[in-house]
Design an enzyme around this catalytic site. Sequence first.
Site, PDB file in Angstrom:
ATOM      1  N   GLN A   1       0.850  -1.203   0.000  1.00 15.72           N
ATOM      2  CA  GLN A   1       0.000   0.000   0.000  1.00 15.72           C
ATOM      3  C   GLN A   1       0.882   1.247   0.000  1.00 15.72           C
ATOM      4  O   GLN A   1       1.639   1.468   0.954  1.00 15.72           O
ATOM      5  CB  GLN A   1      -0.874   0.002   1.263  1.00 15.72           C
ATOM      6  CG  GLN A   1      -1.722   1.248   1.429  1.00 15.72           C
ATOM      7  CD  GLN A   1      -2.426   1.282   2.787  1.00 15.72           C
ATOM      8  OE1 GLN A   1      -1.889   0.782   3.770  1.00 15.72           O
ATOM      9  NE2 GLN A   1      -3.614   1.842   2.836  1.00 15.72           N
ATOM     10  N   GLY A   2       0.788   2.056  -1.027  1.00 19.97           N
ATOM     11  CA  GLY A   2       1.609   3.265  -1.136  1.00 19.97           C
ATOM     12  C   GLY A   2       0.781   4.512  -0.904  1.00 19.97           C
ATOM     13  O   GLY A   2       0.458   5.233  -1.857  1.00 19.97           O
ATOM     14  N   TYR A   3       0.449   4.745   0.344  1.00 21.82           N
ATOM     15  CA  TYR A   3      -0.282   5.968   0.708  1.00 21.82           C
ATOM     16  C   TYR A   3       0.662   6.975   1.374  1.00 21.82           C
ATOM     17  O   TYR A   3       0.823   8.084   0.919  1.00 21.82           O
ATOM     18  CB  TYR A   3      -1.424   5.645   1.691  1.00 21.82           C
ATOM     19  CG  TYR A   3      -2.702   5.113   1.081  1.00 21.82           C
ATOM     20  CD1 TYR A   3      -2.735   4.536  -0.175  1.00 21.82           C
ATOM     21  CD2 TYR A   3      -3.903   5.181   1.788  1.00 21.82           C
ATOM     22  CE1 TYR A   3      -3.902   4.041  -0.714  1.00 21.82           C
ATOM     23  CE2 TYR A   3      -5.094   4.695   1.261  1.00 21.82           C
ATOM     24  CZ  TYR A   3      -5.091   4.122   0.013  1.00 21.82           C
ATOM     25  OH  TYR A   3      -6.254   3.642  -0.511  1.00 21.82           O
ATOM     26  N   SER A   4       1.307   6.524   2.510  1.00 15.94           N
ATOM     27  CA  SER A   4       2.078   7.467   3.331  1.00 15.94           C
ATOM     28  C   SER A   4       3.311   7.985   2.604  1.00 15.94           C
ATOM     29  O   SER A   4       3.948   7.266   1.835  1.00 15.94           O
ATOM     30  CB  SER A   4       2.522   6.786   4.618  1.00 15.94           C
ATOM     31  OG  SER A   4       1.419   6.321   5.333  1.00 15.94           O
TER      32      SER A   4
ATOM     33  N   GLU B   1      -5.682   8.319  17.425  1.00 15.84           N
ATOM     34  CA  GLU B   1      -6.225   9.687  17.538  1.00 15.84           C
ATOM     35  C   GLU B   1      -7.081  10.011  16.315  1.00 15.84           C
ATOM     36  O   GLU B   1      -8.160  10.592  16.431  1.00 15.84           O
ATOM     37  CB  GLU B   1      -5.080  10.721  17.637  1.00 15.84           C
ATOM     38  CG  GLU B   1      -4.316  10.712  18.941  1.00 15.84           C
ATOM     39  CD  GLU B   1      -3.280   9.581  19.001  1.00 15.84           C
ATOM     40  OE1 GLU B   1      -2.996   8.960  17.959  1.00 15.84           O
ATOM     41  OE2 GLU B   1      -2.779   9.317  20.108  1.00 15.84           O
TER      42      GLU B   1
ATOM     43  N   GLU C   1      -9.616  -1.813   5.034  1.00 20.41           N
ATOM     44  CA  GLU C   1      -8.445  -2.087   5.875  1.00 20.41           C
ATOM     45  C   GLU C   1      -8.835  -2.045   7.357  1.00 20.41           C
ATOM     46  O   GLU C   1      -8.409  -2.890   8.148  1.00 20.41           O
ATOM     47  CB  GLU C   1      -7.360  -1.033   5.609  1.00 20.41           C
ATOM     48  CG  GLU C   1      -6.150  -1.180   6.529  1.00 20.41           C
ATOM     49  CD  GLU C   1      -5.030  -0.174   6.217  1.00 20.41           C
ATOM     50  OE1 GLU C   1      -5.249   0.768   5.434  1.00 20.41           O
ATOM     51  OE2 GLU C   1      -3.939  -0.355   6.778  1.00 20.41           O
TER      52      GLU C   1
ATOM     53  N   SER D   1       4.249  -1.419   4.464  1.00 21.05           N
ATOM     54  CA  SER D   1       4.275  -2.787   4.995  1.00 21.05           C
ATOM     55  C   SER D   1       4.439  -3.754   3.843  1.00 21.05           C
ATOM     56  O   SER D   1       3.826  -3.567   2.782  1.00 21.05           O
ATOM     57  CB  SER D   1       2.952  -3.114   5.696  1.00 21.05           C
ATOM     58  OG  SER D   1       2.724  -2.250   6.755  1.00 21.05           O
TER      59      SER D   1
HETATM   60  C1  LIG Z   1       2.772  -0.969  11.450  1.00 20.17           C
HETATM   61  C2  LIG Z   1       2.559   0.096  10.439  1.00 20.17           C
HETATM   62  C3  LIG Z   1       2.245  -0.259   9.159  1.00 20.17           C
HETATM   63  C4  LIG Z   1       2.085   0.735   8.200  1.00 20.17           C
HETATM   64  N1  LIG Z   1       1.862   0.345   6.920  1.00 20.17           N
HETATM   65  C5  LIG Z   1       1.690   1.287   5.967  1.00 20.17           C
HETATM   66  C6  LIG Z   1       1.503   0.897   4.613  1.00 20.17           C
HETATM   67  O1  LIG Z   1       1.538  -0.299   4.287  1.00 20.17           O
HETATM   68  N2  LIG Z   1       1.325   1.839   3.697  1.00 20.17           N
HETATM   69  C7  LIG Z   1       1.291   3.172   4.012  1.00 20.17           C
HETATM   70  O2  LIG Z   1       1.043   3.970   3.126  1.00 20.17           O
HETATM   71  N3  LIG Z   1       1.510   3.592   5.291  1.00 20.17           N
HETATM   72  C8  LIG Z   1       1.718   2.676   6.269  1.00 20.17           C
HETATM   73  N4  LIG Z   1       1.976   3.058   7.555  1.00 20.17           N
HETATM   74  C9  LIG Z   1       2.071   4.484   7.859  1.00 20.17           C
HETATM   75  C10 LIG Z   1       0.878   4.967   8.684  1.00 20.17           C
HETATM   76  O3  LIG Z   1      -0.293   5.038   7.896  1.00 20.17           O
HETATM   77  C11 LIG Z   1       1.252   6.327   9.279  1.00 20.17           C
HETATM   78  O4  LIG Z   1       2.365   6.117  10.144  1.00 20.17           O
HETATM   79  C12 LIG Z   1       0.108   6.928  10.063  1.00 20.17           C
HETATM   80  O5  LIG Z   1      -0.946   7.290   9.214  1.00 20.17           O
HETATM   81  C13 LIG Z   1       0.571   8.160  10.865  1.00 20.17           C
HETATM   82  O6  LIG Z   1       1.245   9.060  10.040  1.00 20.17           O
HETATM   83  P1  LIG Z   1       2.690   9.643  10.471  1.00 20.17           P
HETATM   84  O7  LIG Z   1       3.560   8.482  10.818  1.00 20.17           O
HETATM   85  O8  LIG Z   1       3.128  10.551   9.390  1.00 20.17           O
HETATM   86  O9  LIG Z   1       2.429  10.437  11.807  1.00 20.17           O
HETATM   87  P2  LIG Z   1       1.799  11.882  11.931  1.00 20.17           P
HETATM   88  O10 LIG Z   1       0.641  12.001  11.020  1.00 20.17           O
HETATM   89  O11 LIG Z   1       2.903  12.881  11.794  1.00 20.17           O
HETATM   90  O12 LIG Z   1       1.268  11.865  13.413  1.00 20.17           O
HETATM   91  C14 LIG Z   1       2.139  12.050  14.550  1.00 20.17           C
HETATM   92  C15 LIG Z   1       1.262  12.078  15.788  1.00 20.17           C
HETATM   93  O13 LIG Z   1       0.348  13.183  15.728  1.00 20.17           O
HETATM   94  C16 LIG Z   1      -0.994  12.735  15.878  1.00 20.17           C
HETATM   95  N5  LIG Z   1      -1.895  13.512  15.023  1.00 20.17           N
HETATM   96  C17 LIG Z   1      -1.679  13.866  13.733  1.00 20.17           C
HETATM   97  N6  LIG Z   1      -2.731  14.554  13.255  1.00 20.17           N
HETATM   98  C18 LIG Z   1      -3.632  14.628  14.266  1.00 20.17           C
HETATM   99  C19 LIG Z   1      -4.921  15.196  14.383  1.00 20.17           C
HETATM  100  N7  LIG Z   1      -5.518  15.834  13.358  1.00 20.17           N
HETATM  101  N8  LIG Z   1      -5.573  15.070  15.558  1.00 20.17           N
HETATM  102  C20 LIG Z   1      -4.989  14.427  16.619  1.00 20.17           C
HETATM  103  N9  LIG Z   1      -3.759  13.874  16.557  1.00 20.17           N
HETATM  104  C21 LIG Z   1      -3.086  13.958  15.398  1.00 20.17           C
HETATM  105  C22 LIG Z   1      -0.984  11.274  15.437  1.00 20.17           C
HETATM  106  O14 LIG Z   1      -2.061  10.552  16.021  1.00 20.17           O
HETATM  107  C23 LIG Z   1       0.373  10.808  15.932  1.00 20.17           C
HETATM  108  O15 LIG Z   1       0.295  10.464  17.283  1.00 20.17           O
HETATM  109  C24 LIG Z   1       2.188   2.105   8.528  1.00 20.17           C
HETATM  110  C25 LIG Z   1       2.529   2.457   9.849  1.00 20.17           C
HETATM  111  C26 LIG Z   1       2.744   1.467  10.783  1.00 20.17           C
HETATM  112  C27 LIG Z   1       3.131   1.871  12.175  1.00 20.17           C
END
Ligand SMILES: Cc1cc2nc3c(=O)[nH]c(=O)nc-3n(C[C@H](O)[C@H](O)[C@H](O)COP(=O)(O)OP(=O)(O)OC[C@H]3O[C@@H](n4cnc5c(N)ncnc54)[C@H](O)[C@@H]3O)c2cc1C
Length: 400
Positions: free
Chosen positions: A135-138, A385, A254, A170
């Site tokens: 999955q290429g979202y992040s 969150e 998902e 992942s």
């Molecule tokens: C095990 C695992 C598997 C993953 N697999 C994939 C994958 O296959 N493909 C993919 O694309 N991504 C994947 N990810 C990435 C995942 O989707 C992101 O890590 C997640 O969406 C959080 O984004 P970030 O890491 O940029 O943190 P940030 O968005 O920077 O968040 C940092 C902190 O701020 C909080 N926060 C941010 N915005 C808000 C808000 N509006 N209100 C309250 N709190 C907030 C968050 O809850 C978090 O605690 C994976 C992550 C993990 C840990």
Amino acid sequence: MPLKPIVRFGDDPSIEELRSAIRHWLADNLTDEFRRTAANPDYLPRDAHERAVAFCKKLHAQGWFVPHWPALYGGGGRDVVEQVVIREELAYGGAPLVNTNGVNMLAPVLFKYGTPEQKEEHLPAIARSERMWAQGYSEPEAGSDLAALRMTAHRDGDYYVLDGQKTWTSNGVLADWIFVLARTAPVTGKRQEGISFFLVDLDSPGITRRPIRSMTGYPTFAEEFFDGVRVPAANMVGAEGDGWRVGKALLDAERSNITRAAQAQRYLDELIDWCRSQRGAASDPLADPAHRIALARVVERVEVGRALSYRVAHQQAAGALDPALPSLSKLYHSELTAELRALGAQILGPAGELLPADPEAVLDGHFSEGLLLSLLHSIGGGTSEIQRDLISTTGLGMPR
Ligand SMILES: Cc1cc2nc3c(=O)[nH]c(=O)nc-3n(C[C@H](O)[C@H](O)[C@H](O)COP(=O)(O)OP(=O)(O)OC[C@H]3O[C@@H](n4cnc5c(N)ncnc54)[C@H](O)[C@@H]3O)c2cc1C
């Protein structure tokens, strides 16, 4: 201890026969390697992954890997009740169901939005475990705030040319293909507009992959760099600029994982069995009332989790998913998993904190390993969150 039904789907004895057939089949076909591990099947080293794929191919030959898909695409044509029963039993037994990105996330979206050619090309390959998906979202600057994504896709004849970076992918090390969200138009109004959804072969020229190791020690993630990657226009799912809608439907799939409750039930049963085995010992964990109260609370929460999973499955089958339900389910099960694993680590004592490789580890170390993985669950697929935020806005209609 076998799973006990908490909802009777009518009085159909064939359901109990099905449960029993799956248990017998697992007893003959599931090796201890998988029976005893808490690892997510998407985060296995390559050799274990290959054994898990071989297992899933056998499961498919049995008609139980994608039991609910139509036969046309390699499925078993089963109904929702049978699907839930099969997935529950497999999850409880510890079956390593690989390719969750393909089976649980991409496939429902292709069934809904895919062209006949896309369905024909990708669904049977997923059913046969021949094509692993990522999955290429992040992106580095787009996680919770996914609409901030910067990957671009510009049209060039019959192709789109993709440039940018994805991260935290992942299964990104082992995957064959990746689905990505990319910007096909610059932001002028709402940021969710102008985004499109693409299916990309990870062997395409211009893609560089780098593994990222997580704290569990597994090569859990990868990051991918796209440099002028040419993707056939026919690989776009949905219309140009409609990727947010397609991508959101995928996130709903998902977050609606219906197997977490059965996994929780299994670990709870193992923990309770272990506690019973310690009765009368000097360090009898059940002599501590705090442990008994905490266990009773988790028993209650696991039952609620199963009821929630059944509700998700029935709404999915009816094609009318309550908008807050995927977030509710994801949040509930992430927190339940963390609570159960933390309780296990506490009850099992210092040896319960040892990882599986340690010969002194209790219950094969899968509570400690699971505790580490449970932290990942509260972030992957959208953080807790963000799920709370979605429940309050899309579910309760509260202002953003
Ligand atoms: C095990 C695992 C598997 C993953 N697999 C994939 C994958 O296959 N493909 C993919 O694309 N991504 C994947 N990810 C990435 C995942 O989707 C992101 O890590 C997640 O969406 C959080 O984004 P970030 O890491 O940029 O943190 P940030 O968005 O920077 O968040 C940092 C902190 O701020 C909080 N926060 C941010 N915005 C808000 C808000 N509006 N209100 C309250 N709190 C907030 C968050 O809850 C978090 O605690 C994976 C992550 C993990 C840990």
